[in-house]
Design a protein around this motif. Sequence first.
Motif, PDB file in Angstrom:
ATOM      1  N   LYS A 139     -46.782 -40.665  23.717  1.00 43.06           N
ATOM      2  CA  LYS A 139     -45.258 -41.318  23.656  1.00 43.06           C
ATOM      3  C   LYS A 139     -45.391 -42.384  23.880  1.00 43.06           C
ATOM      4  CE  LYS A 139     -42.060 -41.420  27.281  1.00 43.06           C
ATOM      5  NZ  LYS A 139     -40.907 -40.294  27.411  1.00 43.06           N
ATOM      6  N   VAL A 181     -14.375 -47.765  21.563  1.00 43.19           N
ATOM      7  CA  VAL A 181     -12.954 -46.927  20.917  1.00 43.19           C
ATOM      8  C   VAL A 181     -12.385 -46.185  21.901  1.00 43.19           C
ATOM      9  CG1 VAL A 181     -13.253 -45.100  19.929  1.00 43.19           C
ATOM     10  CG2 VAL A 181     -14.663 -46.718  18.972  1.00 43.19           C
ATOM     11  N   GLN A 200     -32.402 -35.566  22.556  1.00 39.70           N
ATOM     12  CA  GLN A 200     -33.410 -35.738  22.417  1.00 39.70           C
ATOM     13  C   GLN A 200     -33.089 -37.231  21.667  1.00 39.70           C
ATOM     14  OE1 GLN A 200     -36.475 -35.134  23.732  1.00 39.70           O
ATOM     15  NE2 GLN A 200     -35.399 -35.468  25.073  1.00 39.70           N
ATOM     16  N   ALA A 201     -33.621 -38.043  21.365  1.00 35.77           N
ATOM     17  CA  ALA A 201     -34.311 -38.994  20.504  1.00 35.77           C
ATOM     18  C   ALA A 201     -33.959 -38.829  19.203  1.00 35.77           C
ATOM     19  CB  ALA A 201     -34.309 -40.285  21.376  1.00 35.77           C
ATOM     20  N   ASP A 255     -19.749 -50.888  20.194  1.00 34.26           N
ATOM     21  CA  ASP A 255     -20.061 -50.282  21.373  1.00 34.26           C
ATOM     22  C   ASP A 255     -20.069 -51.166  22.526  1.00 34.26           C
ATOM     23  OD1 ASP A 255     -23.408 -48.379  21.936  1.00 34.26           O
ATOM     24  OD2 ASP A 255     -22.309 -49.919  23.274  1.00 34.26           O
ATOM     25  N   HIS A 258     -19.426 -36.869  27.114  1.00 29.77           N
ATOM     26  CA  HIS A 258     -18.843 -38.127  27.023  1.00 29.77           C
ATOM     27  C   HIS A 258     -16.756 -37.466  26.526  1.00 29.77           C
ATOM     28  CE1 HIS A 258     -16.798 -42.063  25.753  1.00 29.77           C
ATOM     29  NE2 HIS A 258     -17.912 -42.150  25.381  1.00 29.77           N
ATOM     30  N   ALA A 291     -28.550 -42.547  17.548  1.00 29.34           N
ATOM     31  CA  ALA A 291     -27.804 -42.251  15.775  1.00 29.34           C
ATOM     32  C   ALA A 291     -26.635 -43.317  15.240  1.00 29.34           C
ATOM     33  CB  ALA A 291     -26.891 -41.184  16.590  1.00 29.34           C
ATOM     34  N   ASP A 322     -26.443 -36.567  20.454  1.00 36.77           N
ATOM     35  CA  ASP A 322     -26.090 -36.304  22.140  1.00 36.77           C
ATOM     36  C   ASP A 322     -24.938 -35.752  22.259  1.00 36.77           C
ATOM     37  OD1 ASP A 322     -29.146 -36.703  22.721  1.00 36.77           O
ATOM     38  OD2 ASP A 322     -28.437 -37.508  24.362  1.00 36.77           O
ATOM     39  N   ARG A 360     -27.855 -55.940  19.639  1.00 39.14           N
ATOM     40  CA  ARG A 360     -27.162 -55.252  18.157  1.00 39.14           C
ATOM     41  C   ARG A 360     -26.742 -56.206  17.489  1.00 39.14           C
ATOM     42  NH1 ARG A 360     -25.368 -50.908  22.726  1.00 39.14           N
ATOM     43  NH2 ARG A 360     -26.339 -49.786  22.399  1.00 39.14           N
TER      44      ARG A 360
END
Length: 408
Positions: free
Chosen positions: A352, A80, A292-293, A36, A247, A17, A281, A64
């Motif tokens: 997939k 964070v 789901q992704a 992250d 989370h 996301a 999520d 990243r």
Amino acid sequence: MGMQSRRNIIIAGGNFAGLMAARSLSPRHYQVTLLDPAKDFEWYPNIHELVSRQKKPAQLRHSRQHILDRLGHSFAMTAVSSIERAAKRILTADGRSLPYDDLILAIGNTGNIDRIPGAREHALPCDNIANAERIGQQLQRLDALALPARNIVLVGANFVGLELLGEIIRRYRRQWRFTLHVVDALPAMMPGYRDLDGWFRELCAGLDIQWHPGRKVMSVARDAVTLDNGVELESRLTLWCAGDVPHPLPASAGLADPGRYAPVRPTLQSVHDDHVWIAGDASRFPIPLDKQAFHAMAMGSLIASNLRRRRQARPPAEYRPLPIPRLLSFGDTGLMLFKSHALAHPGFLAAKEGVYQGNFSRFNLPRESREWRELGENVLDSALNMTRLAKRSWEERTWLDARRFEAF
Ligand SMILES: Cc1cc2nc3c(=O)[nH]c(=O)nc-3n(C[C@H](O)[C@H](O)[C@H](O)COP(=O)(O)OP(=O)(O)OC[C@H]3O[C@@H](n4cnc5c(N)ncnc54)[C@H](O)[C@@H]3O)c2cc1C
């Protein structure tokens, strides 16, 4: 518009996301900082294939820093730790305080491994590349040991647990030397579909696999797992795929009730704060959505598009979830799961793989070009077409190998 008037966007979480949001925001208009605690983007839906060595870690991750550099945004490798909504700023685990105009929370969820005594110390979760690699190594070590019994306990037989089980079978089926216990709190595997539990068991026939449906794990020790009926299963290797919990960060910022996912409006703004957007999520959409992704990716893109709309003084758009079926691999075969039924056929493994091949590289491109977006969409279309073909040929009995399981 000059660089000075760029809006300050903080993105917490840089996987499906968060990165999709970052990819869709131009550095001309937005000063984007993505945070992250982990170095690499990881493609989770295929990490079980590391266990059978169908894939290598490098095929499932991108740096990243590299992605954000190419996008013209900033990356900070830290978590964070809190959100001060009144002051519109976040605090980070490494002591920074960063202001925002808009905050995108894309922090996913966390495993429930800490809820069961001993599980964190003695069980291995299949939740990232490093742990999937560890599982593969531990299986190899156990297989090589000269022992009368090589006991494994797999806790959780939902999506992640079943995909992992399929890969263990794929790798060791020819010389099966394990005693593998599968424990799950549900009364059957995929109980929403008639006969699917029996189909999984058929595929495991001839292997020393013992099923413990309807059982909860009470505690995990170094060499044993204790169930809620008092049975103690000897375990040389305990694998943890028992599910996820929200989370804690959104609840700590008053964006969710404790222990609940953060509720959002259809526009993906927090119901508590118009300047906090929640994707993937971590979010609780008004209608229930699978974690789901593909939802995470589409939500990340929509948030970026809504930020652009706000800049243009246009009203935000609502997230419209597509009825995309879930794909699940089980070793050498695959399942496509719809609301009303499930179809099984080895061809779904190709679907997939196609979703992975078509989308994974997109994350590493300098910009979300139209061509690549269309290619990604075409891959999804191909997967959907394959399901239509399978459905039709099943109905007309021309694709004899496809199995169909009705939903209850
Ligand atoms: C083994 C496995 C198999 C799966 N298979 C499939 C599948 O086949 N198909 C499918 O569609 N989905 C699948 N999923 C689910 C899919 O991976 C998730 O739905 C998806 O990852 C959600 O994306 P996200 O961006 O919301 O969260 P995530 O991908 O979980 O990313 C969250 C990110 O936030 C970071 N983060 C956490 N806390 C903080 C913090 N405090 N500050 C900053 N950053 C933070 C994390 O490090 C992480 O990078 C699978 C998941 C797993 C684990």
